[in-house]
Design a protein around this motif. Structure first.
Motif, short mmCIF file in Angstrom:
data_model
loop_
_atom_site.label_atom_id
_atom_site.label_comp_id
_atom_site.label_asym_id
_atom_site.label_seq_id
_atom_site.Cartn_x
_atom_site.Cartn_y
_atom_site.Cartn_z
N PHE A 145 0.84 -1.20 0.00
CA PHE A 145 0.00 0.00 0.00
C PHE A 145 0.88 1.25 0.00
CE2 PHE A 145 -2.62 3.18 2.25
CZ PHE A 145 -3.74 3.17 1.43
N ALA A 146 1.95 1.22 0.80
CA ALA A 146 2.87 2.36 0.86
C ALA A 146 3.55 2.59 -0.48
CB ALA A 146 3.92 2.12 1.95
N ALA A 147 3.93 1.51 -1.16
CA ALA A 147 4.58 1.63 -2.47
C ALA A 147 3.66 2.35 -3.45
CB ALA A 147 4.97 0.25 -2.99
N GLY A 148 2.39 1.95 -3.45
CA GLY A 148 1.43 2.61 -4.34
C GLY A 148 1.20 4.06 -3.97
N ALA A 149 1.11 4.33 -2.65
CA ALA A 149 0.87 5.70 -2.19
C ALA A 149 2.06 6.61 -2.50
CB ALA A 149 0.59 5.71 -0.69
N LEU A 150 3.28 6.11 -2.29
CA LEU A 150 4.48 6.90 -2.59
C LEU A 150 4.60 7.15 -4.10
CD1 LEU A 150 7.08 5.22 -0.22
CD2 LEU A 150 6.16 7.53 0.00
N ILE B 279 -3.42 10.53 4.92
CA ILE B 279 -3.78 9.33 5.69
C ILE B 279 -3.21 8.04 5.08
CG2 ILE B 279 -5.71 7.88 6.46
CD1 ILE B 279 -7.29 10.48 6.93
N PRO B 280 -3.42 7.79 3.76
CA PRO B 280 -2.83 6.57 3.21
C PRO B 280 -1.31 6.54 3.29
CG PRO B 280 -3.78 7.95 1.47
CD PRO B 280 -4.26 8.49 2.78
N HIS B 281 -0.67 7.72 3.16
CA HIS B 281 0.79 7.78 3.31
C HIS B 281 1.21 7.29 4.69
CE1 HIS B 281 2.56 9.51 -0.23
NE2 HIS B 281 1.67 10.48 -0.28
N GLU B 282 0.53 7.77 5.72
CA GLU B 282 0.94 7.44 7.09
C GLU B 282 0.68 5.98 7.43
OE1 GLU B 282 2.77 9.48 8.96
OE2 GLU B 282 2.67 10.59 7.09
N ILE B 283 -0.42 5.43 6.94
CA ILE B 283 -0.69 4.01 7.16
C ILE B 283 0.42 3.17 6.54
CG2 ILE B 283 -2.25 2.10 6.63
CD1 ILE B 283 -4.55 4.14 6.73
N ILE C 201 -2.71 -5.77 -5.83
CA ILE C 201 -3.99 -5.06 -5.63
C ILE C 201 -3.79 -3.87 -4.68
CG2 ILE C 201 -6.27 -5.24 -4.54
CD1 ILE C 201 -6.42 -8.11 -5.67
N PHE C 202 -3.01 -4.08 -3.62
CA PHE C 202 -2.81 -2.99 -2.66
C PHE C 202 -1.88 -1.91 -3.20
CE2 PHE C 202 -5.00 -5.64 0.31
CZ PHE C 202 -5.54 -4.74 1.23
N ILE C 203 -0.96 -2.27 -4.07
CA ILE C 203 -0.16 -1.25 -4.77
C ILE C 203 -1.08 -0.37 -5.60
CG2 ILE C 203 1.58 -0.83 -6.57
CD1 ILE C 203 2.99 -3.39 -5.61
N ILE C 204 -1.95 -1.01 -6.36
CA ILE C 204 -2.91 -0.28 -7.21
C ILE C 204 -3.85 0.56 -6.35
CG2 ILE C 204 -4.82 -0.53 -8.85
CD1 ILE C 204 -3.40 -3.09 -9.86
N LEU C 205 -4.28 0.01 -5.21
CA LEU C 205 -5.18 0.75 -4.32
C LEU C 205 -4.50 2.02 -3.80
CD1 LEU C 205 -7.83 0.89 -2.76
CD2 LEU C 205 -6.78 -0.49 -0.96
N GLY C 206 -3.22 1.92 -3.41
CA GLY C 206 -2.47 3.10 -2.98
C GLY C 206 -2.39 4.14 -4.07
N LEU C 207 -2.13 3.69 -5.30
CA LEU C 207 -2.08 4.60 -6.45
C LEU C 207 -3.42 5.29 -6.67
CD1 LEU C 207 -0.05 2.69 -9.21
CD2 LEU C 207 0.28 5.08 -8.57
#
Length: 249
Positions: free
Chosen positions: A44-49, A147-151, A232-238
């Motif tokens: 998730f962090a990878a996608g958000a970053l 928020i997604p960044h911090e998670i 899926i979680f990478i894409i979700l972060g994006l």
């Protein structure tokens, strides 16, 4: 009581800073369960970053600089983070602690996040100086997309070897750089044009972290099902960072 512009800036940047404590939720779940979901948080962090770099930092830099200068500075940020990681890794190995230590990428993440949060503080200050309503709207948008960044950041710090308590404290202290950015923006608004160069530098650092640290870690995990979940979680972060960009206008 009517708040002054500076008080509004401080209030919103402090609220933004409190997001650094989001990792406290981990104390309400077992350590075994946290270990099971930690790589999902890293994904998730990878996608958000990646989303933060591609949808926020780089486009904003292009608007204020030019695409040529933005690309050059992004590449410079990429190289700076590469050198920083090599120096940190060399330091650990020279000290005889190559194993069982906090991975150098946790410090790269904290460095990049500090720059990012400082810029967020500047944006909050700039918007409040224009008008209080604009400042409130801008602050809410920044807090929501943070928020997604911090998670994800918390997951990366723990996966990188930090104890939960230390990860929460480190993330919280780094998040407080938004307050420094807010106060700097209020008193030295003219500096904003010079601080713009930090946008692509931070973007380059985030891209390095994603492609050379986080993605390799994620795909070391075996199993088709786990790989699909991580993707899926990478894409979700994006998508979350893209939607934040869309709602910000």
């Amino acid at each position: 009581m009517i708040l002054s512009t500076l008080q509004w800036i401080l209030l919103m940047t402090i609220i933004d800073g409190l997001l650094g404590l989001i990792g406290i939720f981990s104390f309400f779940i077992s350590k075994n369960y946290l270990n099971k979901i930690i790589l999902v948080l890293v994904s998730f962090a990878a996608g958000a970053l990646l989303g933060g770099a591609l949808f926020h930092l780089i486009p904003e830099a292009i608007q204020k600089l030019s695409w040529v200068i933005t690309i050059i500075l992004t590449m410079a940020g990429f190289c700076i983070f590469f050198l920083m990681e090599k120096l940190l890794h060399w330091h650990y190995c020279k000290s005889g602690h190559c194993e069982n230590h906090e991975h150098p990428y946790v410090y790269l993440l904290l460095t990049g996040s500090a720059i990012h949060n400082f810029i967020d503080g500047l944006l909050i200050a700039s918007s409040f100086i224009i008008s209080i309503p604009l400042g409130i709207i801008t602050s809410i948008l920044i807090i929501v997309h943070e928020i997604p960044h911090e998670i994800g950041n918390f997951g990366v710090l723990v996966h990188g070897g930090m104890k939960r308590g230390k990860a929460i404290l480190a993330d919280f202290l780094i998040q407080l750089t938004a307050i420094i950015g807010g106060v700097t923006g209020y008193y030295f608004l003219n500096l904003n044009q010079y601080v713009t160069i930090l946008l692509p530098l931070a973007a380059g650092g985030f891209l390095y972290l994603v492609f050379f640290d986080l993605i390799p870690e994620i795909f070391e995990e075996k199993g088709k099902r786990k790989t699909i979940i991580n993707i899926i979680f990478i894409i979700l972060g994006l998508l979350l960072l893209l939607s934040a960009k869309y709602f910000a206008g």
